[in-house]
Design a protein around this motif. Structure first.
Motif, PDB file in Angstrom:
ATOM      1  N   ARG A 183      -6.913  18.657   8.895  1.00  0.00           N
ATOM      2  CA  ARG A 183      -5.819  19.081   9.406  1.00  0.00           C
ATOM      3  C   ARG A 183      -4.998  18.393  10.181  1.00  0.00           C
ATOM      4  NH1 ARG A 183      -5.487  21.981  14.422  1.00  0.00           N
ATOM      5  NH2 ARG A 183      -3.628  23.220  14.758  1.00  0.00           N
ATOM      6  N   GLN A 184      -5.739  17.573  11.273  1.00  0.00           N
ATOM      7  CA  GLN A 184      -4.935  16.578  12.034  1.00  0.00           C
ATOM      8  C   GLN A 184      -4.569  15.175  11.407  1.00  0.00           C
ATOM      9  OE1 GLN A 184      -7.892  18.163  12.792  1.00  0.00           O
ATOM     10  NE2 GLN A 184      -9.339  16.484  13.660  1.00  0.00           N
ATOM     11  N   ILE A 185      -5.302  15.008  10.172  1.00  0.00           N
ATOM     12  CA  ILE A 185      -5.077  13.906   9.382  1.00  0.00           C
ATOM     13  C   ILE A 185      -3.750  14.261   8.530  1.00  0.00           C
ATOM     14  CG2 ILE A 185      -5.548  12.416   7.491  1.00  0.00           C
ATOM     15  CD1 ILE A 185      -8.549  12.946   8.343  1.00  0.00           C
ATOM     16  N   ALA A 186      -3.520  15.569   8.162  1.00  0.00           N
ATOM     17  CA  ALA A 186      -2.320  15.779   7.403  1.00  0.00           C
ATOM     18  C   ALA A 186      -1.235  15.742   8.426  1.00  0.00           C
ATOM     19  CB  ALA A 186      -2.661  16.999   6.811  1.00  0.00           C
ATOM     20  N   ALA A 187      -1.400  16.311   9.514  1.00  0.00           N
ATOM     21  CA  ALA A 187      -0.217  16.174  10.715  1.00  0.00           C
ATOM     22  C   ALA A 187       0.391  14.831  10.784  1.00  0.00           C
ATOM     23  CB  ALA A 187      -0.805  16.753  11.903  1.00  0.00           C
ATOM     24  N   ALA A 188      -0.966  13.777  11.137  1.00  0.00           N
ATOM     25  CA  ALA A 188      -0.504  12.464  11.249  1.00  0.00           C
ATOM     26  C   ALA A 188       0.441  11.743  10.079  1.00  0.00           C
ATOM     27  CB  ALA A 188      -1.806  11.473  11.623  1.00  0.00           C
ATOM     28  N   LYS A 189      -0.056  12.180   8.816  1.00  0.00           N
ATOM     29  CA  LYS A 189       0.565  11.707   7.667  1.00  0.00           C
ATOM     30  C   LYS A 189       1.770  12.086   7.533  1.00  0.00           C
ATOM     31  CE  LYS A 189      -3.571  11.288   4.591  1.00  0.00           C
ATOM     32  NZ  LYS A 189      -4.154  11.607   3.371  1.00  0.00           N
ATOM     33  N   ALA A 190       2.281  13.342   7.871  1.00  0.00           N
ATOM     34  CA  ALA A 190       3.584  13.991   7.794  1.00  0.00           C
ATOM     35  C   ALA A 190       4.246  13.134   8.892  1.00  0.00           C
ATOM     36  CB  ALA A 190       3.587  15.536   8.174  1.00  0.00           C
ATOM     37  N   PHE A 191       3.724  13.059  10.424  1.00  0.00           N
ATOM     38  CA  PHE A 191       4.506  12.184  11.114  1.00  0.00           C
ATOM     39  C   PHE A 191       4.892  10.817  10.809  1.00  0.00           C
ATOM     40  CE2 PHE A 191       4.492   9.586  15.195  1.00  0.00           C
ATOM     41  CZ  PHE A 191       5.625  10.385  15.894  1.00  0.00           C
ATOM     42  N   THR A 192       3.900  10.139   9.910  1.00  0.00           N
ATOM     43  CA  THR A 192       4.238   8.612   9.834  1.00  0.00           C
ATOM     44  C   THR A 192       5.291   8.605   8.644  1.00  0.00           C
ATOM     45  OG1 THR A 192       1.810   8.102  10.212  1.00  0.00           O
ATOM     46  CG2 THR A 192       2.866   6.704   9.002  1.00  0.00           C
ATOM     47  N   ALA A 193       5.207   9.428   7.530  1.00  0.00           N
ATOM     48  CA  ALA A 193       6.143   9.311   6.536  1.00  0.00           C
ATOM     49  C   ALA A 193       7.582   9.747   7.123  1.00  0.00           C
ATOM     50  CB  ALA A 193       5.884  10.368   5.354  1.00  0.00           C
ATOM     51  N   ASN A 194       7.691  10.634   7.905  1.00  0.00           N
ATOM     52  CA  ASN A 194       8.858  11.092   8.381  1.00  0.00           C
ATOM     53  C   ASN A 194       9.327   9.918   9.540  1.00  0.00           C
ATOM     54  OD1 ASN A 194      11.206  13.199   9.328  1.00  0.00           O
ATOM     55  ND2 ASN A 194      10.055  12.450  11.500  1.00  0.00           N
ATOM     56  N   GLY A 195       8.560   9.414  10.148  1.00  0.00           N
ATOM     57  CA  GLY A 195       9.218   8.289  11.120  1.00  0.00           C
ATOM     58  C   GLY A 195       9.573   7.184  10.550  1.00  0.00           C
ATOM     59  N   LEU A 196       8.780   6.817   9.307  1.00  0.00           N
ATOM     60  CA  LEU A 196       9.184   5.666   8.560  1.00  0.00           C
ATOM     61  C   LEU A 196      10.257   5.705   7.413  1.00  0.00           C
ATOM     62  CD1 LEU A 196       5.783   3.547   8.942  1.00  0.00           C
ATOM     63  CD2 LEU A 196       7.954   3.319  10.120  1.00  0.00           C
ATOM     64  N   SER A 197      10.680   6.625   7.209  1.00  0.00           N
ATOM     65  CA  SER A 197      11.675   7.154   6.178  1.00  0.00           C
ATOM     66  C   SER A 197      13.132   7.171   6.652  1.00  0.00           C
ATOM     67  CB  SER A 197      11.292   8.564   5.173  1.00  0.00           C
ATOM     68  OG  SER A 197      10.071   8.088   4.653  1.00  0.00           O
ATOM     69  N   LEU A 198      13.973   6.835   5.902  1.00  0.00           N
ATOM     70  CA  LEU A 198      15.475   6.781   6.098  1.00  0.00           C
ATOM     71  C   LEU A 198      16.250   7.516   5.263  1.00  0.00           C
ATOM     72  CD1 LEU A 198      15.251   3.175   7.254  1.00  0.00           C
ATOM     73  CD2 LEU A 198      15.464   4.984   8.812  1.00  0.00           C
ATOM     74  N   ASN A 199      17.696   8.029   5.724  1.00  0.00           N
ATOM     75  CA  ASN A 199      18.471   8.446   4.900  1.00  0.00           C
ATOM     76  C   ASN A 199      18.770   7.701   3.711  1.00  0.00           C
ATOM     77  OD1 ASN A 199      18.546  10.653   6.449  1.00  0.00           O
ATOM     78  ND2 ASN A 199      20.596  10.008   7.350  1.00  0.00           N
ATOM     79  N   ALA A 200      19.022   8.041   2.503  1.00  0.00           N
ATOM     80  CA  ALA A 200      19.706   7.305   1.495  1.00  0.00           C
ATOM     81  C   ALA A 200      20.848   6.592   1.826  1.00  0.00           C
ATOM     82  CB  ALA A 200      19.990   8.224   0.245  1.00  0.00           C
ATOM     83  N   PRO A 201      21.122   5.385   1.312  1.00  0.00           N
ATOM     84  CA  PRO A 201      20.257   4.883   0.226  1.00  0.00           C
ATOM     85  C   PRO A 201      19.094   4.084   0.498  1.00  0.00           C
ATOM     86  CG  PRO A 201      21.956   3.358   0.789  1.00  0.00           C
ATOM     87  CD  PRO A 201      22.049   4.511   1.692  1.00  0.00           C
ATOM     88  N   LYS A 202      18.741   3.901   1.812  1.00  0.00           N
ATOM     89  CA  LYS A 202      17.439   3.075   2.331  1.00  0.00           C
ATOM     90  C   LYS A 202      16.268   3.760   1.599  1.00  0.00           C
ATOM     91  CE  LYS A 202      19.752   0.072   5.512  1.00  0.00           C
ATOM     92  NZ  LYS A 202      19.584  -0.369   6.947  1.00  0.00           N
ATOM     93  N   GLY A 203      16.287   5.254   2.019  1.00  0.00           N
ATOM     94  CA  GLY A 203      15.283   6.033   1.373  1.00  0.00           C
ATOM     95  C   GLY A 203      14.011   6.277   1.899  1.00  0.00           C
ATOM     96  N   PRO A 204      12.951   6.684   1.152  1.00  0.00           N
ATOM     97  CA  PRO A 204      11.596   7.192   1.680  1.00  0.00           C
ATOM     98  C   PRO A 204      10.531   6.036   1.820  1.00  0.00           C
ATOM     99  CG  PRO A 204      11.792   7.741  -0.482  1.00  0.00           C
ATOM    100  CD  PRO A 204      13.011   7.075  -0.102  1.00  0.00           C
ATOM    101  N   LEU A 205       9.669   6.353   2.683  1.00  0.00           N
ATOM    102  CA  LEU A 205       8.436   5.258   2.750  1.00  0.00           C
ATOM    103  C   LEU A 205       7.251   6.214   2.757  1.00  0.00           C
ATOM    104  CD1 LEU A 205       7.635   1.920   4.454  1.00  0.00           C
ATOM    105  CD2 LEU A 205       6.059   3.597   4.533  1.00  0.00           C
ATOM    106  N   SER A 206       6.380   6.184   1.888  1.00  0.00           N
ATOM    107  CA  SER A 206       4.986   6.951   2.037  1.00  0.00           C
ATOM    108  C   SER A 206       4.019   6.278   2.651  1.00  0.00           C
ATOM    109  CB  SER A 206       4.588   7.199   0.415  1.00  0.00           C
ATOM    110  OG  SER A 206       4.296   6.256   0.015  1.00  0.00           O
ATOM    111  N   THR A 207       3.055   6.996   3.056  1.00  0.00           N
ATOM    112  CA  THR A 207       2.013   6.535   3.855  1.00  0.00           C
ATOM    113  C   THR A 207       1.138   5.555   2.781  1.00  0.00           C
ATOM    114  OG1 THR A 207       0.549   8.445   3.483  1.00  0.00           O
ATOM    115  CG2 THR A 207       1.836   8.412   5.572  1.00  0.00           C
ATOM    116  N   ALA A 208       1.144   6.147   1.493  1.00  0.00           N
ATOM    117  CA  ALA A 208       0.285   5.073   0.569  1.00  0.00           C
ATOM    118  C   ALA A 208       0.939   3.755   0.469  1.00  0.00           C
ATOM    119  CB  ALA A 208       0.463   5.722  -0.970  1.00  0.00           C
ATOM    120  N   GLN A 209       2.186   3.630   0.649  1.00  0.00           N
ATOM    121  CA  GLN A 209       2.832   2.285   0.724  1.00  0.00           C
ATOM    122  C   GLN A 209       2.362   1.260   1.761  1.00  0.00           C
ATOM    123  OE1 GLN A 209       6.729   3.952   0.162  1.00  0.00           O
ATOM    124  NE2 GLN A 209       7.051   2.476  -1.831  1.00  0.00           N
TER     125      GLN A 209
END
Length: 231
Positions: free
Chosen positions: A73-99
């Protein structure tokens, strides 16, 4: 004289600026878990944060709160926080935790740009762990309305988008990191919160390094959704 005082009913937890409803997230994670055949065939936690990184929806796919790893549960929360915090609006776009995986590993030759990243935003354990466990994964989950933070650098976290604008992030945990990414990918598609260019794929490789990037292979990963070429 005995006096009986009725306990007040649990109030609906506020979900500020949330890109999803609890009902939609619950339906999406349940469908995604049933459809996905990768990993260990476990059930999952899914957490959504809004654009400010605040938890706004939490759900699980299993029959009850203990049907999936409680730790996830808390790992999922941290993943959501990470992906949101390192993603940007288009055209720069998203960054996944897997990357992030290949770029945070120690490198004997140096040149690792993100080594130590996971120590930068630690999880607020009080916010993540407090409350009645019976409310975990419901519309009244105690994490809702809290910015619990955390940084995770393996698969399962994706940015969420509406017409090219980042509106939050989703984190999934409960199985292998590859399966978590696969289920998160399915959830995002079901919710219709996909970026214009889905460049945040997982690259499965047997030799993930700071030079090559990529993410380690996982058991039963051949059907992973949102992946690029593997080796």
């Amino acid at each position: 004289m005995l006096i009986s005082i009725a306990a007040p009913a649990a109030a609906q937890t506020a979900a500020p600026d949330c890109p999803v409803t609890y009902a939609n997230l619950k339906s999406a994670v349940t469908q995604a878990a049933a459809a996905d055949s990768t990993g260990l065939n476990n059930d999952y936690w899914a957490v959504v944060v809004n654009r400010a990184g605040t938890v706004c929806a939490v759900a699980y796919s299993g029959a009850d709160v203990y049907a999936q790893w409680l730790l996830s549960r808390q790992i999922a929360a941290a993943k959501a926080f990470t992906a949101n915090g390192l993603s940007l609006n288009a055209p720069k776009g998203p960054l996944s935790t897997a990357q992030l995986y290949g770029f945070v590993q120690p490198s004997p030759s140096g040149g690792n740009p993100l080594f130590g990243l996971e120590g930068g935003n630690v999880l607020d354990s009080t916010g993540a762990y407090e409350g009645n466990v019976g409310l975990f994964g419901t519309a009244q989950d105690p994490m809702i309305g809290r910015r619990v933070g955390g940084t995770i650098t393996f698969g399962g976290g994706l940015g969420l988008y509406t017409r090219g604008t980042k509106v939050g992030g989703v984190g999934v945990s409960g199985d292998t990191a590859c399966a978590d990414h696969s289920v998160a990918w399915r959830i995002r598609t079901t919710l219709g919160l996909v970026p214009p260019a889905q460049t945040d794929t997982i690259t499965l490789t047997s030799g993930a390094t700071p030079t090559t990037g990529g993410h380690p292979r996982c058991p039963n990963d051949s059907g992973t959704q949102g992946q690029t070429a593997t080796n």
